[in-house]
Structure formats: structure tokens, C-alpha cells
Design an enzyme around this catalytic site. Structure first.
Site, short mmCIF file in Angstrom:
data_model
loop_
_atom_site.label_atom_id
_atom_site.label_comp_id
_atom_site.label_asym_id
_atom_site.label_seq_id
_atom_site.Cartn_x
_atom_site.Cartn_y
_atom_site.Cartn_z
N LYS A 1 0.83 -1.20 0.00
CA LYS A 1 0.00 0.00 0.00
C LYS A 1 0.87 1.26 0.00
O LYS A 1 0.57 2.24 -0.69
CB LYS A 1 -0.91 -0.01 1.23
CG LYS A 1 -1.76 1.26 1.43
CD LYS A 1 -2.94 1.31 0.49
CE LYS A 1 -3.79 2.57 0.68
NZ LYS A 1 -4.52 2.58 1.97
N GLU B 1 0.11 13.71 7.02
CA GLU B 1 0.89 12.55 7.45
C GLU B 1 2.26 12.51 6.75
O GLU B 1 2.66 11.48 6.21
CB GLU B 1 0.11 11.27 7.16
CG GLU B 1 -1.18 11.14 7.96
CD GLU B 1 -1.93 9.88 7.61
OE1 GLU B 1 -1.97 8.96 8.44
OE2 GLU B 1 -2.48 9.81 6.50
#
Length: 294
Positions: free
Chosen positions: A177, A256
Site C-alpha cells: 500500500k 501525514e
């Protein structure tokens, strides 16, 4: 457990999830005070990585001796080197848990990794749009051991339409991912665009291929299989979904940057893997976030 406008909306109107198959509305008990709840068998944490150290003590208050905590997040997780084996076993990732709050209040032995494939957007407080026809969650313990509690959780969630798979190699899933987030997230931050609008440009697609190869090299050097990076690029090239970190930039929310971009490069340094293309693109994306105060 929610806060602010999200909490108010869930209390008043319920939690609304818009899917391709229809709208799901539930009315869960909602609070911003974890102390209102008794200790839980399984806690699912889905805040963004920058918020984790600030809620670690609250998560800890929800746990009993045999509790598990699923951290559903993008990027490198704070527990990454717990039960990793080898010379890096137990390495503490300071960027993600600077005061070791997660290690102290939760403990990596309780942590369960969770990788989500569900392209979602918060379109209003209490209203979530899930764009994928197929929504998946891959979960697994850092030590790779089987755990009947995870099998039970999967059996409870899967009939509701969320495909939950338990894996003994959760780090492989993290890297598979992450390879897409590294490319789609950083190039999305720089271009303010979905990848379908970006990766059709030869110069950009060439850089993306180099980034994918470098990300795969980091994973392999750490003993992980990130899958076929070319397959990930092909999926990205058809994606009209704006990556969540780009949504955060546009909405003025904390980004993030560490979990998705900087910590993977820290791991590259630990593994002695050169990453010239990622170094450049991540530095530019980091500066974009810095310039926005996020």
C-alpha cells in the site's frame, strides 16, 4: 469516540456512509470521553498518524490485559520494528512516537497492523463517501502469529461488506500500500491532482517508475515483499480519487508527512538503500506542507 463537529453530527443524525450499493446509516453510542466506556476486547484506531501520540493515553484507558488495538493507517506504523527480528528488532521510530507514549500506554505487543483499501472522503461531519466498489481491510500481528480474535473479528465484519483478510505478513501489506501512497501522495501534494491527471505525462510517469523501484528496494532490503510495483502504478494511473493527504492539504488539516514520506526514507538510510528520486520528491512535498503550516 469522536470529537468536535464529527461527534455532534453522529449524535444528532447518526453516522452516514455513502457507498456504491446504497447509503448506510447507523446510530452508535458516541462520546469524546473514552472514560465513559468500559475496557474493550478490540479497539480500532483510525485517526491520522500525527494525532496518535496525543491519544495514546486515552486508548490505553480502554484496554484490559488481553485487549488488541488495530491501527488502521497509511504509511509506516509506529510499531514497525516490534518482533521484526534481526539487527533492527525493537528499533523505536522517534518521528512517529517522539515521547514513546504509544509504547508506554498501548504497548506494541497489543498492536495489530491494519491496511485499508477504501477510497473514502469526509464530505460533511458524520458523512463519509466510500468510492470503491470493493472495500478491503488486511490485518495481522507484527509477530505474524495466528490469533483467533482476529479471525473472529474478520468473520464479524466481512458479512457487512468490508472484506477482512488476516495475514501472517502484515509488513508486506504495509509496503504494498505504501508504494502507492509514496507516489500518489507526494505527486498529488505537488500537483493538487488525482493520479489519472498526472501519470499520463511521460516525464512524470518516468519519475513515478523510479520512485516505485526505490520503494520496492527499501522493502526488499528489510525482508519484505511489496508486490509488483508496476501493478500499483497501473492502478494509480487510472485513479480519479484525490489521495487523503492531498485532501488534508486542501482542508488545512495536519498532514501525514512523516508516516507516509519521511519515515520510509529513514528506513532507507537504516537499510543503506539509495533513493535519489524519492529524496527529491519527498523534500518538495515536505516543503509544500511546511509552507502551508501543516
Amino acid at each position: 469516540i469522536a470529537r468536535g463537529a464529527q461527534l455532534a453530527a453522529i449524535r444528532q443524525d447518526g453516522l452516514r456512509v455513502e457507498t456504491r450499493d446504497g447509503v448506510l446509516v447507523s446510530h452508535p453510542f458516541a462520546t469524546d470521553r473514552p472514560g465513559d466506556l468500559e475496557p474493550q476486547d478490540i479497539v480500532i484506531v483510525s485517526v491520522k498518524a500525527p494525532a496518535l501520540p496525543g491519544i495514546a493515553e486515552h486508548v490505553g484507558s480502554l484496554l484490559h490485559q488481553d485487549s488488541l488495538v488495530l491501527f488502521v493507517m497509511n504509511g509506516i506504523p509506529w510499531w514497525y520494528f516490534h518482533s521484526h527480528g534481526g539487527a533492527l528488532d525493537g528499533t523505536h521510530l522517534r518521528r512517529l512516537d517522539p515521547e514513546r507514549a504509544l509504547w508506554r500506554h498501548v504497548g506494541p505487543e497489543r498492536a495489530v497492523g491494519a491496511v485499508a483499501y477504501t477510497a473514502s472522503s469526509v464530505i460533511a461531519p458524520g458523512v463519509i463517501r466510500a468510492e470503491n466498489a470493493r472495500n478491503r481491510l488486511i490485518i495481522g500481528r507484527p509477530d505474524g502469529r495466528p490469533d483467533g480474535r482476529l479471525d473472529t473479528l474478520a468473520s464479524l465484519l466481512t458479512p457487512g461488506g468490508l472484506e477482512v483478510t488476516v495475514t501472517p505478513k502484515i509488513r508486506d501489506a504495509v509496503w504494498e500500500k505504501l508504494s502507492m501512497n509514496l507516489i500518489g501522495g507526494s505527486l498529488g501534494v505537488l500537483s493538487a491532482s488525482a493520479m489519472k491527471e498526472v501519470l499520463d505525462k511521460p516525464a512524470v510517469s518516468g519519475a513515478a517508475k523510479a520512485m516505485a523501484a526505490e520503494g520496492a528496494a527499501i522493502a526488499h532490503a528489510l525482508g519484505c515483499d511489496p508486490g509488483d510495483p508496476g501493478e500499483g502504478l497501473r492502478k494509480l494511473a487510472t485513479s480519479s480519487h484525490l489521495q487523503s493527504i492531498v485532501q488534508d492539504l486542501q482542508a488545512g488539516r495536519p498532514m501525514e508527512i512523516d508516516a507516509l514520506f519521511r519515515v520510509p526514507l529513514d528506513l532507507a538510510d537504516l537499510a543503506r538503500v539509495p533513493t535519489p528520486t524519492l529524496d527529491l520528491v519527498v523534500e518538495l512535498a515536505t516543503q509544500r506542507a511546511r509552507a502551508a503550516g501543516q
